[in-house]
Design a protein around this motif. Sequence first.
Motif, PDB file in Angstrom:
ATOM      1  N   GLN A   1     -31.553 -14.757   4.829  1.00  0.00           N
ATOM      2  CA  GLN A   1     -32.716 -14.614   5.681  1.00  0.00           C
ATOM      3  C   GLN A   1     -32.284 -14.859   7.118  1.00  0.00           C
ATOM      4  N   PRO A   2     -33.011 -14.322   8.086  1.00  0.00           N
ATOM      5  CA  PRO A   2     -32.591 -14.454   9.486  1.00  0.00           C
ATOM      6  C   PRO A   2     -32.464 -15.906   9.909  1.00  0.00           C
ATOM      7  N   ASN A   3     -31.369 -16.195  10.595  1.00  0.00           N
ATOM      8  CA  ASN A   3     -31.156 -17.481  11.261  1.00  0.00           C
ATOM      9  C   ASN A   3     -31.094 -18.671  10.300  1.00  0.00           C
ATOM     10  N   ARG A   4     -30.739 -18.447   9.026  1.00  0.00           N
ATOM     11  CA  ARG A   4     -30.732 -19.572   8.092  1.00  0.00           C
ATOM     12  C   ARG A   4     -29.619 -20.572   8.414  1.00  0.00           C
ATOM     13  N   LEU A   5     -28.598 -20.132   9.160  1.00  0.00           N
ATOM     14  CA  LEU A   5     -27.502 -21.033   9.508  1.00  0.00           C
ATOM     15  C   LEU A   5     -27.726 -21.729  10.838  1.00  0.00           C
ATOM     16  N   ILE A   6     -28.832 -21.448  11.496  1.00  0.00           N
ATOM     17  CA  ILE A   6     -29.098 -22.000  12.815  1.00  0.00           C
ATOM     18  C   ILE A   6     -29.986 -23.227  12.684  1.00  0.00           C
ATOM     19  N   CYS A   7     -29.715 -24.240  13.495  1.00  0.00           N
ATOM     20  CA  CYS A   7     -30.473 -25.485  13.483  1.00  0.00           C
ATOM     21  C   CYS A   7     -31.981 -25.193  13.475  1.00  0.00           C
ATOM     22  N   PRO A   8     -32.755 -25.834  12.595  1.00  0.00           N
ATOM     23  CA  PRO A   8     -34.181 -25.497  12.456  1.00  0.00           C
ATOM     24  C   PRO A   8     -35.065 -25.985  13.603  1.00  0.00           C
ATOM     25  N   LEU A   9     -34.536 -26.767  14.524  1.00  0.00           N
ATOM     26  CA  LEU A   9     -35.363 -27.203  15.653  1.00  0.00           C
ATOM     27  C   LEU A   9     -35.881 -25.991  16.423  1.00  0.00           C
ATOM     28  N   PRO A  10     -37.128 -26.015  16.865  1.00  0.00           N
ATOM     29  CA  PRO A  10     -37.731 -24.850  17.527  1.00  0.00           C
ATOM     30  C   PRO A  10     -36.913 -24.299  18.689  1.00  0.00           C
ATOM     31  N   ARG A  11     -36.289 -25.186  19.449  1.00  0.00           N
ATOM     32  CA  ARG A  11     -35.541 -24.719  20.621  1.00  0.00           C
ATOM     33  C   ARG A  11     -34.407 -23.785  20.217  1.00  0.00           C
ATOM     34  N   TYR A  12     -33.676 -24.136  19.169  1.00  0.00           N
ATOM     35  CA  TYR A  12     -32.536 -23.319  18.762  1.00  0.00           C
ATOM     36  C   TYR A  12     -32.987 -22.035  18.070  1.00  0.00           C
ATOM     37  N   GLN A  13     -34.080 -22.115  17.328  1.00  0.00           N
ATOM     38  CA  GLN A  13     -34.623 -20.903  16.736  1.00  0.00           C
ATOM     39  C   GLN A  13     -35.100 -19.933  17.819  1.00  0.00           C
ATOM     40  N   LEU A  14     -35.664 -20.492  18.895  1.00  0.00           N
ATOM     41  CA  LEU A  14     -36.125 -19.656  20.000  1.00  0.00           C
ATOM     42  C   LEU A  14     -34.958 -18.968  20.696  1.00  0.00           C
ATOM     43  N   LEU A  15     -33.857 -19.702  20.877  1.00  0.00           N
ATOM     44  CA  LEU A  15     -32.682 -19.096  21.509  1.00  0.00           C
ATOM     45  C   LEU A  15     -32.214 -17.896  20.689  1.00  0.00           C
ATOM     46  N   ALA A  16     -32.105 -18.085  19.367  1.00  0.00           N
ATOM     47  CA  ALA A  16     -31.660 -16.982  18.503  1.00  0.00           C
ATOM     48  C   ALA A  16     -32.625 -15.805  18.575  1.00  0.00           C
ATOM     49  N   LYS A  17     -33.908 -16.095  18.545  1.00  0.00           N
ATOM     50  CA  LYS A  17     -34.919 -15.027  18.593  1.00  0.00           C
ATOM     51  C   LYS A  17     -34.817 -14.240  19.892  1.00  0.00           C
ATOM     52  N   ASN A  18     -34.669 -14.947  21.006  1.00  0.00           N
ATOM     53  CA  ASN A  18     -34.603 -14.272  22.303  1.00  0.00           C
ATOM     54  C   ASN A  18     -33.329 -13.452  22.458  1.00  0.00           C
ATOM     55  N   VAL A  19     -32.215 -13.988  21.961  1.00  0.00           N
ATOM     56  CA  VAL A  19     -30.962 -13.238  22.026  1.00  0.00           C
ATOM     57  C   VAL A  19     -31.066 -11.959  21.204  1.00  0.00           C
ATOM     58  N   GLN A  20     -31.679 -12.056  20.035  1.00  0.00           N
ATOM     59  CA  GLN A  20     -31.767 -10.902  19.146  1.00  0.00           C
ATOM     60  C   GLN A  20     -32.736  -9.839  19.652  1.00  0.00           C
ATOM     61  N   SER A  21     -33.761 -10.250  20.391  1.00  0.00           N
ATOM     62  CA  SER A  21     -34.804  -9.302  20.775  1.00  0.00           C
ATOM     63  C   SER A  21     -34.472  -8.486  22.023  1.00  0.00           C
ATOM     64  N   ARG A  22     -33.576  -8.994  22.880  1.00  0.00           N
ATOM     65  CA  ARG A  22     -33.385  -8.348  24.169  1.00  0.00           C
ATOM     66  C   ARG A  22     -32.453  -7.142  24.166  1.00  0.00           C
ATOM     67  N   PRO A  23     -31.345  -7.139  23.403  1.00  0.00           N
ATOM     68  CA  PRO A  23     -30.402  -6.013  23.528  1.00  0.00           C
ATOM     69  C   PRO A  23     -30.822  -4.739  22.816  1.00  0.00           C
ATOM     70  N   GLN A  24     -32.003  -4.747  22.201  1.00  0.00           N
ATOM     71  CA  GLN A  24     -32.550  -3.538  21.582  1.00  0.00           C
ATOM     72  C   GLN A  24     -31.610  -2.944  20.524  1.00  0.00           C
ATOM     73  N   GLY A  25     -31.188  -3.806  19.602  1.00  0.00           N
ATOM     74  CA  GLY A  25     -30.410  -3.340  18.454  1.00  0.00           C
ATOM     75  C   GLY A  25     -28.941  -3.131  18.714  1.00  0.00           C
ATOM     76  N   ARG A  26     -28.430  -3.530  19.870  1.00  0.00           N
ATOM     77  CA  ARG A  26     -27.034  -3.280  20.185  1.00  0.00           C
ATOM     78  C   ARG A  26     -26.117  -4.437  19.783  1.00  0.00           C
ATOM     79  N   MET A  27     -26.647  -5.546  19.329  1.00  0.00           N
ATOM     80  CA  MET A  27     -25.871  -6.759  19.142  1.00  0.00           C
ATOM     81  C   MET A  27     -24.959  -6.658  17.915  1.00  0.00           C
ATOM     82  N   ARG A  28     -23.724  -6.312  18.152  1.00  0.00           N
ATOM     83  CA  ARG A  28     -22.727  -6.225  17.092  1.00  0.00           C
ATOM     84  C   ARG A  28     -21.354  -6.260  17.739  1.00  0.00           C
ATOM     85  N   THR A  29     -20.337  -6.454  16.920  1.00  0.00           N
ATOM     86  CA  THR A  29     -18.975  -6.461  17.448  1.00  0.00           C
ATOM     87  C   THR A  29     -18.052  -5.791  16.443  1.00  0.00           C
ATOM     88  N   TYR A  30     -16.943  -5.247  16.935  1.00  0.00           N
ATOM     89  CA  TYR A  30     -16.018  -4.488  16.096  1.00  0.00           C
ATOM     90  C   TYR A  30     -14.603  -5.047  16.221  1.00  0.00           C
TER      91      TYR A  30
END
Length: 450
Positions: free
Chosen positions: A20-49
Amino acid sequence: MSLCVFPRVGVEGTWTTPNQPNRLICPLPRYQLLAKNVQSRPQGRMRTYFPIYRDVLTSSPFHDDPPTGKGIPDHICLDELDIGTGCCSIQTTFQAANETEARWLYDQLIPLGHVLLAMTAATPIWKGYLVDTDIRWQRFGDLVDDRRPGEMDFLPPRWTWNRTYLSREKPPMLEGSTPLQPMDKTIKSRLLEGGMDDALAEHFASILTRDPLLLTRADLDNLNDSNTRLFELLHGCVWHHVRFKPPLTDNGPGWCVEFRPMEVQLTDFENAAFAIFMYLLSRAITTFHLNFYLPFDMIGESWETAQKRNAAVEGRFWFRRSGWSSKYHRNDHSVKSMCKDSADHQDAEKECKLMTVDEIVNGEGNSGSFPGLLAMVWEYLDYTNVPSVEKAKLAPYLDLIQQRANSTNPTPASWMRQFVRQHEDYHRDSYVSEKVCYDMMEEISVLNKI
């Protein structure tokens, strides 16, 4: 057990695959918010090769089909934020006597980042495959890259190497060589009006120009210009390889500089060795006022080199081999032998040279040449009259640094790659099976007991 990243993280159908999304990320709201904001801004481009390490029986072309369907032939694709934020490193923080010393130390650590990254390379396996790189650094940056499509051409990622020097003593040859970075001129003007000099204002303006990733409604409702909480929220969301850390409270740790690029090693002894070496080198830099300045284009080129496979042995990195000694210590007998190149130079091309890690750390080995960073550390220990019994305790750690630089002690990445390729269950197809990975973890456990 310390690992940069578990070698089979992301392999489909195993415990390493997030359910499930972000299951490895600290459950405190602040850290969940950071992950959510990072994931939402690049419009699906977030990956690496990662380019696949091509062995004798590696399929050609090699295909890795991620859930996004955005694969590249002959590359492994990672597109999980959890994997990027799960990477581990050695971060060392050094106390400075005052602002002036902190700014000088910050500047001198910047040109050392690519060297220490290459020396500590420890991630040759991703998603159960050998890849043709050895480090995690920019891969983490890709997976937390929140830039929108329209920002890609003018904005560097949040996780990257430094692009600002801070000391008032930096040489004039560096002026005009600062590469692209974000800059809200209004923010810089406000900082100048508040009492910052130009270098410091530009540095913090380039950080404060970024959109906040962690700002919550509670933060806005409780703004208080008598504390530094808001500054910490903004400053802590730009991840450079060296961080300048001003005092945040009257009774806190004071002026500090954090060095961040080193990869975590396979044994406690190795981790301790690099932490000790960097601490002693930081003291030598501040005591002898050592000058390692490089133009930023040279630093950028060297970071590209550091990301290549086996860079610690085969790479050549820009380094200041002359003009590094301080005018403040040229007449001191105890450091005179080390500071043979005390002539002032103005030409960066003459002062800087492409050098191996061995030459940078252990010296070039001929009269009048660069003595090496280790020689400077030992000179510092002599200069500060460290007792012989203490030097004897430090010697094994510094010996490891010497051996790592001259390649008699392989990087963790080289060791892991060799272990896999020599394992009886490896089929020369780049794939690291669960059996091979398990046996390697067992061997690393044994190494830590020696």
